[in-house]
Scaffold this active site. Structure first.
Site, short mmCIF file in Angstrom:
data_model
loop_
_atom_site.label_atom_id
_atom_site.label_comp_id
_atom_site.label_asym_id
_atom_site.label_seq_id
_atom_site.Cartn_x
_atom_site.Cartn_y
_atom_site.Cartn_z
N HIS A 187 -2.75 6.54 4.59
CA HIS A 187 -1.30 6.66 4.79
C HIS A 187 -0.84 8.02 4.27
O HIS A 187 -1.26 8.46 3.20
CB HIS A 187 -0.56 5.59 3.98
CG HIS A 187 -0.69 4.20 4.50
ND1 HIS A 187 -1.28 3.89 5.71
CD2 HIS A 187 -0.27 3.02 3.97
CE1 HIS A 187 -1.21 2.57 5.89
NE2 HIS A 187 -0.64 2.02 4.86
N CYS A 219 0.81 -1.23 0.00
CA CYS A 219 0.00 0.00 0.00
C CYS A 219 0.84 1.28 0.00
O CYS A 219 0.58 2.21 -0.74
CB CYS A 219 -0.95 0.00 1.20
SG CYS A 219 -0.18 -0.44 2.76
#
Lengths: 348, 348
Positions: free
Chosen positions: B252, B132
């Site tokens: 994130h 990711c």
């Protein structure tokens, strides 16, 4: 003056978060106090604060407050320092200023005792305490610079909300509680109380600390850049910073990439240079999951360093993870250290 | 196969967090499904999951589950992928694997469609979906690389807890609640459930994601380093990473320093190269306090880029702040994009 002497001490901003930590630190260090004056804005004057079992009434800070004061700690915002620090100096007080008011003045030493204590000899009445995020970084960099030289620093910060003041901390907790309970909450303080827009900090990360300058960097980022060069006495040092606020109450963390002058050095050698260095505690053992974290640094004066790794591409590149209590080494403890150094060097 | 065709689709790990997002994404994209098989471990088999208004019973994944399946999304951990993906391929299924099991295999394309869609032509049955934190970074770097070249990347991450799974998210909320209520809490999941020590994430930052390798870097850091080189097809690219877990549920963030090949370029030019680039949304206006934040990225497929600044020391150095929903572009959305690309390129 001798080391057995006692001093008249004033604290300007005694009712604030850093003021409280200053009192705690002065007490725990058994700083040689003759008289203690607790000063504040008119608004907070009249409050009672207990110090070593004795009630002190907080008084409004005025120019006359500094008559007979040997050393004054200022921590009540830049405008108070700008107005009153010169008045204190006029009256013979040595000022240790925790705001950004005088940090970049040519005639004002900007001091982290582990790095540039000798700069205190050049003081003209005011000594500036650097920005919290700068202090902990230079404490970690100085032992490396001394042994291996230093040419470049790139830092990304993970900063605690207490750096934005007590109201910001309250907002973080109120907002966290609201989110957990499914209530709506309108932030009014963070990221910068005096800026126009306010954002959620709970379960978020905000890449803005202090306002923006024209060049797209924030004032916090420029402080880290300029103050690091000044404290280390290296105008040629390359320094870049990205400063980010996290939902953490106390403890700034920093991911620091550096390039050193020397070649063929290993991470283990940098680690050794940090072990035993003044003010530094190395916490670095991946096999035991040992590394610094803000939750473990709260209430401690040290700068914790871990995740010390050599860059995989550049022979002279290394990575560090640096954590410290932003209210202690980042503010109160560094200020009291400066005062202790002034006594040791017989400069007050 | 034509674009009007429909496909037999399997989801392995249908009951997990990414599995749920895969179902949402497949539904919202109106992916051309003929039959849908929801597969899981024996433990979760039997659960009912609603998809497009129809109940589907989750079945235990076995080699035979893949008979007649055209495309299978794997998101049930590396060991499940290692055991069952080759069995699926044997039966003619094209596997899009969201684990790290095959990412660095020479024969397995590691694909972010905005960057290296053409690599899909080399697939041998398995296509790997990258980590990711890597995906969102390369989406932001590719438009810059295309226009100005790219030589060095140093990233410090600010990663959300959902990357560690649903149990980790629950732990963060339970722990936050306990701290707000003054109760003690013993973490048992974070930073890595299978590692020995567990630490508080609430109001903290943990510089460990995944376990440590022998070289002092974590597996997460090495994934970012190695996967970035592979996806961008640049084994010579310098990449360094420090990966940190934050008390954020989803989204994130990354503080990225880059050096480009060209000289005399300005931040404005990099910004222009990102505006309109596939998958990128530029949020960058300091005067309006506009920058990406995880809380604003949740539920969106885009990669948000802001804080674009030229380094003050190196002419070819620049700084970026990159944020994306780690469960979408970081996982489910990128996987579905890969499937859509396979259809577009007539590779399934």
């Amino acid at each position: 003056m001798s080391q057995n002497q006692t001093y008249n001490v004033a604290i300007v901003g005694a009712t604030g978060a850093v003021g409280q930590q200053l009192l705690n630190t002065i007490e725990s260090r058994n700083f040689p106090i003759k008289n203690l004056s607790l000063l504040s804005s008119k608004r907070s004057a009249g409050k009672a604060i207990n110090f070593k079992g004795k009630e002190h009434t907080v008084e409004e800070a005025t120019p006359e407050s500094f008559e007979g004061v040997d050393v004054a700690f200022f921590s009540a915002g830049g405008s108070v320092s700008k107005a009153l620090a010169p008045e204190a100096v006029k009256r013979g007080t040595v000022v240790i200023d925790n705001t950004s008011a005088f940090r970049m003045d040519k005639d004002v030493p900007l001091v982290v005792p582990e790095v540039n204590e000798a700069a205190l000899h050049q003081h003209n009445g005011i000594i500036a305490n650097p920005n919290c995020s700068t202090i902990q970084m230079v404490v970690a960099l100085e032992p490396i610079r001394q042994k291996f030289g230093l040419t470049k620093v790139i830092v990304s910060t993970y900063q605690a909300v207490s750096g934005a003041g007590a109201q910001a901390v309250q907002e973080m907790y109120d907002e966290t509680k609201a989110i957990l309970e499914g209530r709506s909450f309108t932030p009014e303080i963070l990221p910068v109380s005096s800026d126009e827009k306010h954002y959620q900090i709970a379960f978020n990360a905000i890449p803005q600390i202090d306002k923006f300058e024209e060049n797209g960097y924030t004032f916090e980022e420029m402080k880290m850049i300029n103050e690091t060069k000044k404290i280390m006495g290296m105008p040629e040092l390359e320094v870049a910073a990205t400063c980010v606020r996290l939902p953490v109450e106390i403890g700034h963390s920093e991911s620091v990439y550096i390039e050193i002058e020397e070649s063929n050095r290993q991470a283990q050698e940098l680690k050794q240079s940090l072990e035993g260095a003044a003010g530094v505690v190395v916490q670095d053992n991946p096999s035991e999951q040992l590394y610094p974290m803000p939750a473990l640094a709260v209430g401690k004066n040290d700068v914790f360093v871990g995740r010390i790794r050599k860059d995989l591409d550049r022979d002279n590149g290394f990575h560090l993870w640096v954590v410290s209590d932003n209210l202690l080494k980042g503010a109160a403890w560094n200020s009291v250290q400066i005062a202790e150094s002034l006594i040791k060097l017989e400069l007050i």
